[in-house]
Design an enzyme around this catalytic site. Structure first.
Site, PDB file in Angstrom:
ATOM      1  N   ARG A 192       0.552  -1.177  -0.232  1.00  0.00           N
ATOM      2  CA  ARG A 192      -0.528   0.221  -0.026  1.00  0.00           C
ATOM      3  C   ARG A 192       0.731   1.288  -0.358  1.00  0.00           C
ATOM      4  O   ARG A 192       2.029   0.943   0.460  1.00  0.00           O
ATOM      5  CB  ARG A 192      -1.055  -0.055   0.881  1.00  0.00           C
ATOM      6  CG  ARG A 192      -2.086  -0.943   1.686  1.00  0.00           C
ATOM      7  CD  ARG A 192      -3.214  -0.440  -0.180  1.00  0.00           C
ATOM      8  NE  ARG A 192      -4.111  -1.531   0.136  1.00  0.00           N
ATOM      9  CZ  ARG A 192      -4.720  -2.289  -0.741  1.00  0.00           C
ATOM     10  NH1 ARG A 192      -3.252  -2.730  -1.213  1.00  0.00           N
ATOM     11  NH2 ARG A 192      -5.057  -3.787  -1.079  1.00  0.00           N
ATOM     12  N   ASP A 225       4.667  -0.360  -6.939  1.00  0.00           N
ATOM     13  CA  ASP A 225       2.744  -0.789  -7.179  1.00  0.00           C
ATOM     14  C   ASP A 225       2.233   0.111  -7.097  1.00  0.00           C
ATOM     15  O   ASP A 225       0.848   0.357  -7.456  1.00  0.00           O
ATOM     16  CB  ASP A 225       2.886  -2.045  -6.974  1.00  0.00           C
ATOM     17  CG  ASP A 225       1.762  -2.294  -8.342  1.00  0.00           C
ATOM     18  OD1 ASP A 225       1.462  -1.733  -9.316  1.00  0.00           O
ATOM     19  OD2 ASP A 225       0.571  -2.913  -7.467  1.00  0.00           O
ATOM     20  N   GLU A 230      -2.404   7.864  -4.389  1.00  0.00           N
ATOM     21  CA  GLU A 230      -2.960   7.033  -6.254  1.00  0.00           C
ATOM     22  C   GLU A 230      -3.892   7.066  -6.722  1.00  0.00           C
ATOM     23  O   GLU A 230      -4.713   7.083  -7.520  1.00  0.00           O
ATOM     24  CB  GLU A 230      -2.423   5.207  -5.844  1.00  0.00           C
ATOM     25  CG  GLU A 230      -3.408   4.657  -5.247  1.00  0.00           C
ATOM     26  CD  GLU A 230      -3.162   3.426  -5.620  1.00  0.00           C
ATOM     27  OE1 GLU A 230      -2.241   2.617  -5.159  1.00  0.00           O
ATOM     28  OE2 GLU A 230      -3.969   2.339  -5.616  1.00  0.00           O
ATOM     29  N   HIS A 270      -0.964   0.512  -9.646  1.00  0.00           N
ATOM     30  CA  HIS A 270      -1.764  -0.729  -9.151  1.00  0.00           C
ATOM     31  C   HIS A 270      -2.196  -2.216  -9.406  1.00  0.00           C
ATOM     32  O   HIS A 270      -3.522  -2.728 -10.008  1.00  0.00           O
ATOM     33  CB  HIS A 270      -2.406  -0.107  -8.311  1.00  0.00           C
ATOM     34  CG  HIS A 270      -3.333  -0.956  -7.018  1.00  0.00           C
ATOM     35  ND1 HIS A 270      -3.419  -0.274  -5.727  1.00  0.00           N
ATOM     36  CD2 HIS A 270      -2.784  -2.247  -5.931  1.00  0.00           C
ATOM     37  CE1 HIS A 270      -3.986  -1.426  -5.027  1.00  0.00           C
ATOM     38  NE2 HIS A 270      -2.940  -2.226  -5.052  1.00  0.00           N
TER      39      HIS A 270
HETATM   40  P1  NAI Z   1      -1.566 -11.118   4.505  1.00  0.00           P
HETATM   41  O1  NAI Z   1      -3.178 -10.978   5.984  1.00  0.00           O
HETATM   42  O2  NAI Z   1      -1.298 -12.836   4.754  1.00  0.00           O
HETATM   43  O3  NAI Z   1       0.135 -11.006   5.729  1.00  0.00           O
HETATM   44  C1  NAI Z   1       0.156  -9.644   6.149  1.00  0.00           C
HETATM   45  C2  NAI Z   1       1.378  -9.826   7.343  1.00  0.00           C
HETATM   46  O4  NAI Z   1       2.215  -8.311   7.656  1.00  0.00           O
HETATM   47  C3  NAI Z   1       1.041 -10.722   8.105  1.00  0.00           C
HETATM   48  O5  NAI Z   1       2.157 -11.719   8.215  1.00  0.00           O
HETATM   49  C4  NAI Z   1       1.210  -9.759   9.299  1.00  0.00           C
HETATM   50  O6  NAI Z   1       1.321 -10.153  10.761  1.00  0.00           O
HETATM   51  C5  NAI Z   1       2.009  -9.167   8.908  1.00  0.00           C
HETATM   52  N1  NAI Z   1       1.870  -7.570   9.071  1.00  0.00           N
HETATM   53  C6  NAI Z   1       0.950  -6.543  10.292  1.00  0.00           C
HETATM   54  N2  NAI Z   1       1.099  -5.811  11.267  1.00  0.00           N
HETATM   55  C7  NAI Z   1       2.523  -5.654  10.268  1.00  0.00           C
HETATM   56  C8  NAI Z   1       2.942  -4.868  10.841  1.00  0.00           C
HETATM   57  N3  NAI Z   1       3.097  -3.457  12.063  1.00  0.00           N
HETATM   58  N4  NAI Z   1       5.265  -4.296  10.660  1.00  0.00           N
HETATM   59  C9  NAI Z   1       5.322  -5.539   9.847  1.00  0.00           C
HETATM   60  N5  NAI Z   1       4.043  -6.655  10.037  1.00  0.00           N
HETATM   61  C10 NAI Z   1       3.317  -6.895  10.112  1.00  0.00           C
HETATM   62  O7  NAI Z   1      -0.993 -10.623   4.001  1.00  0.00           O
HETATM   63  P2  NAI Z   1      -0.971 -10.895   1.776  1.00  0.00           P
HETATM   64  O8  NAI Z   1      -1.728 -11.354   1.414  1.00  0.00           O
HETATM   65  O9  NAI Z   1       0.523 -11.621   2.274  1.00  0.00           O
HETATM   66  O10 NAI Z   1      -1.189  -9.379   1.402  1.00  0.00           O
HETATM   67  C11 NAI Z   1      -0.156  -7.954   1.989  1.00  0.00           C
HETATM   68  C12 NAI Z   1      -0.391  -7.035   1.562  1.00  0.00           C
HETATM   69  O11 NAI Z   1       0.008  -6.788  -0.415  1.00  0.00           O
HETATM   70  C13 NAI Z   1      -2.315  -6.416   1.805  1.00  0.00           C
HETATM   71  O12 NAI Z   1      -1.770  -5.936   3.107  1.00  0.00           O
HETATM   72  C14 NAI Z   1      -2.872  -5.259   0.050  1.00  0.00           C
HETATM   73  O13 NAI Z   1      -1.699  -4.358   1.373  1.00  0.00           O
HETATM   74  C15 NAI Z   1      -1.428  -5.545  -0.519  1.00  0.00           C
HETATM   75  N6  NAI Z   1      -1.906  -5.820  -1.747  1.00  0.00           N
HETATM   76  C16 NAI Z   1      -1.623  -5.581  -2.123  1.00  0.00           C
HETATM   77  C17 NAI Z   1      -2.115  -5.801  -3.970  1.00  0.00           C
HETATM   78  C18 NAI Z   1      -1.806  -5.480  -5.467  1.00  0.00           C
HETATM   79  O14 NAI Z   1      -2.274  -5.721  -6.188  1.00  0.00           O
HETATM   80  N7  NAI Z   1      -0.473  -4.430  -5.319  1.00  0.00           N
HETATM   81  C19 NAI Z   1      -3.204  -7.137  -4.513  1.00  0.00           C
HETATM   82  C20 NAI Z   1      -2.625  -7.622  -2.994  1.00  0.00           C
HETATM   83  C21 NAI Z   1      -2.569  -7.291  -1.105  1.00  0.00           C
END
Ligand code: NAI
Length: 345
Positions: free
Chosen positions: A231, A255, A260, A292
Site C-alpha cells: 500500500r 506498484d 494514487e 496498482h
Molecule cells: P497477509 O495478511 O497474509 O500478511 C500480512 C502480514 O503482515 C502478516 O504476516 C502480518 O502479521 C504482517 N503485519 C501486520 N502488521 C504488521 C506490522 N505492523 N509490521 C510488520 N508486519 C506486519 O496479507 P497478504 O495477502 O500477504 O497481503 C499483504 C498486503 O499486500 C495487503 O495488506 C495488501 O495491502 C497488499 N496487496 C496488494 C496488491 C496489489 O495489487 N498491489 C494485491 C493484494 C494485496
C-alpha cells in the site's frame, strides 16, 4: 435476485463477475464512478455494494448506505484500509477476498525488481530505437544479496521462496513472526540496516503508515532498492524522493502510491498531472511505477469474482455466516463473535 452496485468498474472486471454472478442470480450494476460521498446515491435500490481499493467507504458514506438499506459491503480486494470498519460495525456487514492469488503480487514484485536492477525498461526503449549501446545498463547479481521482507503473510512468504530460488539471503520482519517457518526474523532496524533490497508486504495500518520515512531511509544501506507492492501509505513519498535525490536510495519499484486514488487505474495520458511529487518520482531514471497492477492476472480476476460471489451468497442466502467477514474487533477472540456465531455481529 440480489442487486449489487459495483463501483469503480473496469472492463477487465466484467467477464469474470458476469460468469460467476450470473450463474447465481446476482445482478451487478456496473458503475464507472468510485464510491464516495458524491456518488453514494448510485447504490439506491441495491442490497449490497461491491468496492475496490480506491473507493472511499468512510463513516459518512456508510451512514448513507445504511439509510438506503445496503446490508453488505463486499470488497473485491484483500486490503480494507479504505473502509471504516468501526463505523460499519452493527450496521452493515463487510466481507473481503483474503487471498486470490498471492502469486500474482509476489511475482509482480519480482518482475519490478528484475526490471529495475537489470535496466530492462531502459533496454526495451533503446532497442526499439535501434540503440544497441550497453552504457548505463549495468545491474547487479541477485545471488548472494540480502533481501529484507517486511510482512511474512501469504504474499511475503511466496516472495521469500522466489528470492531463495535466486540464492539470496532472506531476512524478515513481522509484528507476528511465523513460528517454525524457517524464516530468519530480525528487528525492523536490523532489516533496514542490512538489506540490499527491501520489499514491503504488510498491511497499511496506523502503525505501519510511513514506516519508510526519512528516519528509516537514513538507516538503510547506500544504493538500497525499495519495492512496494503493498500500500502506498507505507512509504512517505517525499522522503523517498529526497533519498533518491541524495543518491541514498539506489532504485524504487512502486506498484502503489499514497495519493494514487485520483490517478491510478485511469488513462491520464492527455492530461497534465497535478501531482508534482508523483511526476518527479516517475521522471527519475531509477524509479519504476506500475499502476496498482500487481494483482492483475487471469487467475486472480477469476478467484476475486468467485470468492466475492460466494461471500455475497453466504451473507444473503444462507445463515448469513461468512468466513471472509471482517470487523474492527476481528482477531480479538474475546470481543469478536465470528468464531462463535459465524458472524461478527
Ligand atoms: P497477509 O495478511 O497474509 O500478511 C500480512 C502480514 O503482515 C502478516 O504476516 C502480518 O502479521 C504482517 N503485519 C501486520 N502488521 C504488521 C506490522 N505492523 N509490521 C510488520 N508486519 C506486519 O496479507 P497478504 O495477502 O500477504 O497481503 C499483504 C498486503 O499486500 C495487503 O495488506 C495488501 O495491502 C497488499 N496487496 C496488494 C496488491 C496489489 O495489487 N498491489 C494485491 C493484494 C494485496
Amino acid at each position: 435476485m440480489i442487486r449489487v452496485a459495483f463501483f469503480d468498474a473496469k472492463a477487465y472486471d466484467k467477464p469474470s463477475f458476469e460468469l460467476y454472478g450470473g450463474e447465481h442470480g446476482i445482478r451487478f450494476k456496473y458503475l464507472e464512478a468510485k464510491l464516495n460521498e458524491d456518488t453514494v446515491d448510485f447504490a439506491k435500490g441495491c442490497e449490497a455494494v461491491c468496492v475496490f481499493v480506491n473507493d472511499t467507504v468512510n463513516a459518512a458514506v456508510i451512514e448513507k448506505l445504511y439509510e438506503y438499506g445496503i446490508r453488505l459491503i463486499a470488497l473485491r480486494s484483500a486490503g480494507y484500509n479504505n473502509v471504516d470498519l468501526q463505523a460499519a460495525f452493527g450496521k452493515i456487514h463487510v466481507v473481503h477476498v483474503p487471498a486470490y492469488s498471492p502469486y500474482a503480487v509476489a511475482e509482480h514484485a519480482i518482475a519490478l525488481l528484475l526490471t529495475s536492477v537489470r535496466r530492462i525498461h531502459k533496454a526495451y526503449n533503446r532497442t526499439r530505437e535501434f540503440n544497441f549501446s550497453l552504457n548505463g545498463l549495468t545491474g547487479f547479481d541477485f545471488h548472494g544479496k540480502t533481501v529484507g521482507v517486511v510482512g511474512t503473510g501469504k504474499i511475503g512468504r511466496i516472495f521469500i521462496d522466489i528470492c531463495r530460488g535466486f540464492g539470496m539471503n532472506v531476512i524478515a520482519y513481522d509484528l507476528f513472526p511465523a513460528r517454525d517457518s524457517g524464516i530468519h526474523y530480525v528487528s525492523l532496524d536490523e532489516l533496514l540496516e542490512q538489506s540490499d533490497i527491501i520489499s514491503l508486504h504488510c498491511p497499511l495500518t496506523d502503525e505501519t503508515r510511513h514506516m519508510i520515512d526519512a528516519g528509516a531511509i537514513a538507516k538503510m544501506k547506500k544504493g538500497v532498492v525499495i519495492v512496494n507492492t503493498s500500500r502506498g501509505g507505507l512509504i512517505d513519498a517525499e522522503a523517498l524522493l529526497e533519498g533518491i535525490k541524495a543518491r541514498k536510495v539506489g532504485a524504487a519499484c512502486l506498484d502503489v502510491y499514497e495519493e494514487e486514488a485520483d490517478v491510478f487505474f485511469e488513462d491520464r495520458s492527455g492530461h497534465i498531472l497535478n501531482d508534482d511529487l508523483l511526476s518527479r518520482l516517475i521522471s527519475m531514471p531509477n524509479v519504476i511505477v506500475t499502476s496498482h497492477q500487481a494483482f492483475l492476472t487471469e487467475e486472480a480476476l477469476n478467484n476475486i469474482a468467485e470468492t466475492t460471489v460466494n461471500n455475497i451468497l453466504s451473507c444473503f442466502e444462507k445463515d448469513g455466516a461468512c468466513d471472509n467477514e471482517l470487523c474492527y474487533r476481528c482477531g480479538n477472540i474475546e470481543q469478536c463473535k465470528k468464531q462463535r456465531r459465524g458472524k461478527c455481529f
